[in-house]
Design a protein around this motif. Structure first.
Motif, PDB file in Angstrom:
ATOM      1  N   ASN A  95       0.832  -1.201   0.000  1.00 29.60           N
ATOM      2  CA  ASN A  95       0.000   0.000   0.000  1.00 29.60           C
ATOM      3  C   ASN A  95       0.872   1.260   0.000  1.00 29.60           C
ATOM      4  O   ASN A  95       0.598   2.214  -0.734  1.00 29.60           O
ATOM      5  CB  ASN A  95      -0.926  -0.014   1.217  1.00 29.60           C
ATOM      6  CG  ASN A  95      -1.872   1.159   1.231  1.00 29.60           C
ATOM      7  OD1 ASN A  95      -2.374   1.577   0.204  1.00 29.60           O
ATOM      8  ND2 ASN A  95      -2.115   1.697   2.411  1.00 29.60           N
ATOM      9  N   HIS A  96       1.933   1.255   0.791  1.00 23.35           N
ATOM     10  CA  HIS A  96       2.840   2.407   0.818  1.00 23.35           C
ATOM     11  C   HIS A  96       3.581   2.566  -0.515  1.00 23.35           C
ATOM     12  O   HIS A  96       3.769   3.685  -0.997  1.00 23.35           O
ATOM     13  CB  HIS A  96       3.831   2.288   1.979  1.00 23.35           C
ATOM     14  CG  HIS A  96       3.194   2.484   3.310  1.00 23.35           C
ATOM     15  ND1 HIS A  96       2.738   3.698   3.753  1.00 23.35           N
ATOM     16  CD2 HIS A  96       2.925   1.610   4.300  1.00 23.35           C
ATOM     17  CE1 HIS A  96       2.223   3.579   4.952  1.00 23.35           C
ATOM     18  NE2 HIS A  96       2.316   2.315   5.308  1.00 23.35           N
ATOM     19  N   VAL A  97       3.988   1.449  -1.104  1.00 26.84           N
ATOM     20  CA  VAL A  97       4.645   1.498  -2.423  1.00 26.84           C
ATOM     21  C   VAL A  97       3.692   2.102  -3.447  1.00 26.84           C
ATOM     22  O   VAL A  97       4.069   2.994  -4.217  1.00 26.84           O
ATOM     23  CB  VAL A  97       5.110   0.096  -2.876  1.00 26.84           C
ATOM     24  CG1 VAL A  97       5.563   0.109  -4.325  1.00 26.84           C
ATOM     25  CG2 VAL A  97       6.214  -0.419  -1.985  1.00 26.84           C
ATOM     26  N   SER A  98       2.463   1.648  -3.446  1.00 24.65           N
ATOM     27  CA  SER A  98       1.480   2.132  -4.407  1.00 24.65           C
ATOM     28  C   SER A  98       1.227   3.629  -4.246  1.00 24.65           C
ATOM     29  O   SER A  98       1.159   4.366  -5.236  1.00 24.65           O
ATOM     30  CB  SER A  98       0.173   1.355  -4.227  1.00 24.65           C
ATOM     31  OG  SER A  98      -0.808   1.812  -5.119  1.00 24.65           O
ATOM     32  N   TYR A 108       7.335  12.817 -11.994  1.00 23.21           N
ATOM     33  CA  TYR A 108       8.125  12.488 -13.173  1.00 23.21           C
ATOM     34  C   TYR A 108       7.326  12.541 -14.476  1.00 23.21           C
ATOM     35  O   TYR A 108       7.902  12.434 -15.561  1.00 23.21           O
ATOM     36  CB  TYR A 108       8.754  11.098 -13.035  1.00 23.21           C
ATOM     37  CG  TYR A 108       9.781  11.016 -11.938  1.00 23.21           C
ATOM     38  CD1 TYR A 108      10.886  11.849 -11.926  1.00 23.21           C
ATOM     39  CD2 TYR A 108       9.650  10.097 -10.911  1.00 23.21           C
ATOM     40  CE1 TYR A 108      11.831  11.774 -10.923  1.00 23.21           C
ATOM     41  CE2 TYR A 108      10.601  10.007  -9.908  1.00 23.21           C
ATOM     42  CZ  TYR A 108      11.683  10.849  -9.920  1.00 23.21           C
ATOM     43  OH  TYR A 108      12.617  10.772  -8.925  1.00 23.21           O
ATOM     44  N   GLY A 109       6.012  12.633 -14.379  1.00 18.01           N
ATOM     45  CA  GLY A 109       5.199  12.649 -15.587  1.00 18.01           C
ATOM     46  C   GLY A 109       5.167  11.309 -16.299  1.00 18.01           C
ATOM     47  O   GLY A 109       4.976  11.247 -17.507  1.00 18.01           O
ATOM     48  N   LEU A 110       5.351  10.237 -15.559  1.00 15.57           N
ATOM     49  CA  LEU A 110       5.309   8.890 -16.119  1.00 15.57           C
ATOM     50  C   LEU A 110       4.051   8.185 -15.618  1.00 15.57           C
ATOM     51  O   LEU A 110       3.539   8.498 -14.543  1.00 15.57           O
ATOM     52  CB  LEU A 110       6.542   8.086 -15.692  1.00 15.57           C
ATOM     53  CG  LEU A 110       7.882   8.615 -16.180  1.00 15.57           C
ATOM     54  CD1 LEU A 110       9.022   7.870 -15.499  1.00 15.57           C
ATOM     55  CD2 LEU A 110       7.981   8.466 -17.683  1.00 15.57           C
ATOM     56  N   GLY A 111       3.570   7.221 -16.373  1.00 15.98           N
ATOM     57  CA  GLY A 111       2.397   6.463 -15.961  1.00 15.98           C
ATOM     58  C   GLY A 111       2.689   5.560 -14.775  1.00 15.98           C
ATOM     59  O   GLY A 111       3.832   5.156 -14.543  1.00 15.98           O
ATOM     60  N   HIS A 112       1.637   5.247 -14.035  1.00 16.47           N
ATOM     61  CA  HIS A 112       1.787   4.339 -12.904  1.00 16.47           C
ATOM     62  C   HIS A 112       2.363   2.998 -13.350  1.00 16.47           C
ATOM     63  O   HIS A 112       3.200   2.411 -12.657  1.00 16.47           O
ATOM     64  CB  HIS A 112       0.425   4.087 -12.230  1.00 16.47           C
ATOM     65  CG  HIS A 112      -0.193   5.298 -11.646  1.00 16.47           C
ATOM     66  ND1 HIS A 112      -1.035   6.110 -12.359  1.00 16.47           N
ATOM     67  CD2 HIS A 112      -0.093   5.834 -10.417  1.00 16.47           C
ATOM     68  CE1 HIS A 112      -1.427   7.095 -11.588  1.00 16.47           C
ATOM     69  NE2 HIS A 112      -0.877   6.965 -10.405  1.00 16.47           N
ATOM     70  N   GLU A 113       1.890   2.531 -14.501  1.00 15.53           N
ATOM     71  CA  GLU A 113       2.340   1.231 -14.994  1.00 15.53           C
ATOM     72  C   GLU A 113       3.838   1.224 -15.224  1.00 15.53           C
ATOM     73  O   GLU A 113       4.525   0.264 -14.885  1.00 15.53           O
ATOM     74  CB  GLU A 113       1.615   0.880 -16.298  1.00 15.53           C
ATOM     75  CG  GLU A 113       0.116   0.843 -16.201  1.00 15.53           C
ATOM     76  CD  GLU A 113      -0.534   2.210 -16.409  1.00 15.53           C
ATOM     77  OE1 GLU A 113       0.187   3.209 -16.648  1.00 15.53           O
ATOM     78  OE2 GLU A 113      -1.761   2.283 -16.312  1.00 15.53           O
TER      79      GLU A 113
END
Length: 149
Positions: A95-98, A108-113
């Motif tokens: 949960n903390h990582v997410s 960073y403007g990057l997608g979660h994936e």
């Protein structure tokens, strides 16, 4: 003392009956239409080129992002120590990582994936965190299997 008026015994006008049926149906159809009209997510190019670039990022940049996520590893493990079972501790850690990846997605403007894939790549390639430790690449099962199962 007089009895209260029993309003639930009055007949409901036919127009209100139709409205109570059609209004939720209209809302659901509007949501389905909006979801159907939305553009699909862009495909992630996970191929690695000859210079070891992946997701449009050089390896040094990917390692730096992984180190940013991994730098909180010990802290997040200590947060999960309040739980007695190992699975709940790992679940709290995830949960903390997410949440952190959600934050970094905006930074960073990057997608979660892409960020989850960078985190996975760092674990699989045994990249060290800023303190030189390699993160474990395992997960605790919810219910360990026994011979009786």
């Amino acid at each position: 003392m007089s009895e209260p008026d029993a309003t639930w015994d009055r007949p409901v006008p036919r127009a209100w009956q139709w409205a109570s049926l059609l209004l939720p149906l209209a809302v659901v159809l509007a949501l389905v239409g909006r979801m159907h009209a939305a553009d699909p997510p862009q495909a992630i190019d996970a191929r690695t080129d000859a210079a070891d670039n992946r997701f449009g990022l050089p390896v040094e940049r990917r390692r730096a992002i992984f180190a940013e996520i991994a730098s909180h590893h010990a802290q997040w493990l200590s947060y999960g120590a309040r739980f007695t079972d190992a699975w709940s501790q790992h679940d709290d850690y995830a949960n903390h990582v997410s949440r952190h990846i959600h934050y970094l997605s905006g930074v960073y403007g990057l997608g979660h994936e892409v960020l989850f894939l960078l985190y996975d790549e760092g674990i699989r390639r045994h990249w060290p965190d800023p303190e030189g430790r390699v993160l474990p690449g395992h997960w605790v099962v919810l219910k360990p299997r026994t011979t009786e199962d």
